[in-house]
Design an enzyme around this catalytic site. Structure first.
Site, PDB file in Angstrom:
ATOM      1  CG  ASP A 153     -58.898 -87.171  50.798  1.00  0.00           C
ATOM      2  OD1 ASP A 153     -58.449 -87.358  49.662  1.00  0.00           O
ATOM      3  OD2 ASP A 153     -58.751 -87.984  51.729  1.00  0.00           O
ATOM      4  CG  HIS A 185     -57.644 -90.699  48.516  1.00  0.00           C
ATOM      5  ND1 HIS A 185     -57.816 -90.041  49.724  1.00  0.00           N
ATOM      6  CD2 HIS A 185     -57.054 -91.883  48.825  1.00  0.00           C
ATOM      7  CE1 HIS A 185     -57.349 -90.796  50.708  1.00  0.00           C
ATOM      8  NE2 HIS A 185     -56.882 -91.926  50.191  1.00  0.00           N
ATOM      9  CB  SER A 383     -57.203 -93.794  52.743  1.00  0.00           C
ATOM     10  OG  SER A 383     -56.034 -93.038  52.699  1.00  0.00           O
TER      11      SER A 383
END
Length: 443
Positions: A153, A185, A383
């Site tokens: 990520d 994130h 996600s």
């Protein structure tokens, strides 16, 4: 005319180029519509020698790159070989239009060339709602201890809820050594899988709250990256497991993807090839379905793979025990894939998920209203559902290890899907096998 020559070249070798690359080549001639004809020949030479494309080159076999490909690269100024993949027959390169033309005309070992497309990150009560809290087997509570999850990520911020459990970090964007996350994130995703809730008194605790995590940074500050960098991240995990001196990675969690493009089949997709290589090497791979719902055929790559676990997002309506009101998140991508394969495989909580905050990161600065207390932030997306699923898988693997049972990723996937809560009459291409249920999936 330059436009005609490029169209002819694209037609002749279109079967060896993906759609995005063909489109970019044809678009090269557009400026010539407004250019006097007597300048066309000169400008054609200039553009073909200077216009560059970042590409993935796939070969017909697993052998090393042959000398003729390297020779073409050396003959054309601006062309260079960037990275040779060790686990799949491919490399990444920068080529000019002229270099690409010679490459396809003379190198018979080149199977296909793909544009190095952009890949993006796919943007409380979740753990108990997924029946992943307080699971006891053989008198021991499962916590993910002894299991390692690699989060591919934007990086991982060393949050106190992960203290002592970030056991590896590889930065393929900036080459830094110490863990960090300039987007936020990846940190949220790591917390979705393995946060222990220390900063909240145990309130925001993930399924595998004692699992180890490895951060593999492949996306930049804005949450975007290139196809080859993501592929390198997956390959890094595969090669890591081949080194006996390094901790073994059991699970890969990928909350990222790109719009799937139609090729001969899903196995022709470069990202699918590398995640399936990881799967075949013994790593369970969990990937996001994508956030392009609610139309069919919107599953992102590499979620189109028929091997890996593709995860959609469920809205649990912030209720723990009542599942009658739970429904698919509006944004969650639907199947079938563009290759008419049933997907997603399973759904997990993915709406308003509270997890770890990376201070001063991109998301932290631009979504201040989403902050929860001092150390957390709430986000929604497949996600968030994907690392939650990875956390449940960590509990399943921990249980297998404690029982000294051998298993494969296929075994884990089978148990996971068989244990899901099913809704009668619900479309598989929306909900997959059903709502993730760790209690049912762990024998």
């Amino acid at each position: 005319m330059f436009g005609f020559s490029m169209v002819q070249f694209t037609r002749n070798y279109g079967s060896k180029m993906d759609k995005n690359l063909r489109k970019n080549l044809v678009n090269l001639y557009r400026p010539f519509k407004w250019t006097p004809c007597f300048l066309h020949k000169t400008l054609e030479k200039i553009i073909k020698k200077t216009r560059k494309f970042d590409v993935i080159i796939e070969y017909t076999d697993q052998n090393e790159i042959q000398d003729n490909v390297k020779a073409v690269m050396n003959r054309h100024y601006g062309c260079k070989l960037n990275y040779e993949f060790k686990t799949i027959p491919s490399c990444s390169a920068t080529v000019t239009a002229a270099g690409l033309e010679e490459l396809l005309q003379t190198c018979t070992n080149v199977k296909r060339v793909y544009l190095n497309s952009e890949v993006k990150a796919l943007l409380n009560v979740a753990t108990p709602a997924g029946r992943a809290d307080g699971i006891v087997r053989n008198g021991t509570e499962l916590t993910g201890e002894g299991v390692t999850v690699a989060v591919i990520d934007t990086g991982i911020y060393p949050h106190q809820d992960l203290e002592g459990r970030i056991i590896g970090f590889e930065d393929l964007v900036s080459g830094q050594v110490e863990p960090y996350d300039d987007n936020g994130h990846g940190t949220h995703c790591a917390g979705d899988a393995a946060g222990n809730g220390m900063a909240s008194g145990g309130k925001y605790k993930a399924p595998a709250h004692k699992a180890n995590v490895v951060g593999v940074k492949v996306l930049n500050k804005l949450g975007s990256g290139s196809l080859d960098t993501v592929m390198k991240g997956v390959e890094w995990c595969i090669l890591n497991n081949q080194d006996p001196s390094k901790p073994k990675i059991d699970i890969i969690s990928m909350s990222l993807g790109a719009t799937a493009q139609r090729l001969n089949n899903e196995d022709a997709d470069p990202m699918v090839q590398v995640v399936e290589k990881a799967w075949d090497s013994g790593i369970v791979v969990c990937v996001a379905a994508g956030n392009e719902g609610d139309e069919p055929n919107t599953i992102a790559s590499p979620g189109i793979s028929n091997k890996v676990i593709t995860v959609g997002a469920l809205d649990d309506k912030n209720t723990l025990d009542e599942r009658a009101d739970d429904t698919i998140a509006e944004f969650s991508s639907r199947g079938p894939t563009i290759y008419n394969v049933l997907k997603p495989d399973i759904v997990a909580p993915g709406v308003n998920i509270i997890s770890l905050r990376s201070p001063n990161s991109y998301l932290d600065k631009f979504q201040k209203a989403s902050r929860v207390d001092e150390h957390y932030i709430t986000l929604s997306g497949t996600s968030m559902a994907t690392p939650f699923c990875a956390g449940v898988v960590a509990l399943m693997i921990e249980n297998k290890k404690k029982q000294n049972k051998s298993f494969t990723p296929d075994d884990i996937k089978k148990d996971l899907l068989n244990g899901a809560d099913k809704w009668k009459g619900i479309d598989y291409n929306t909900y997959g096998a059903g709502y993730i249920n760790a209690q049912n999936s762990i024998k």
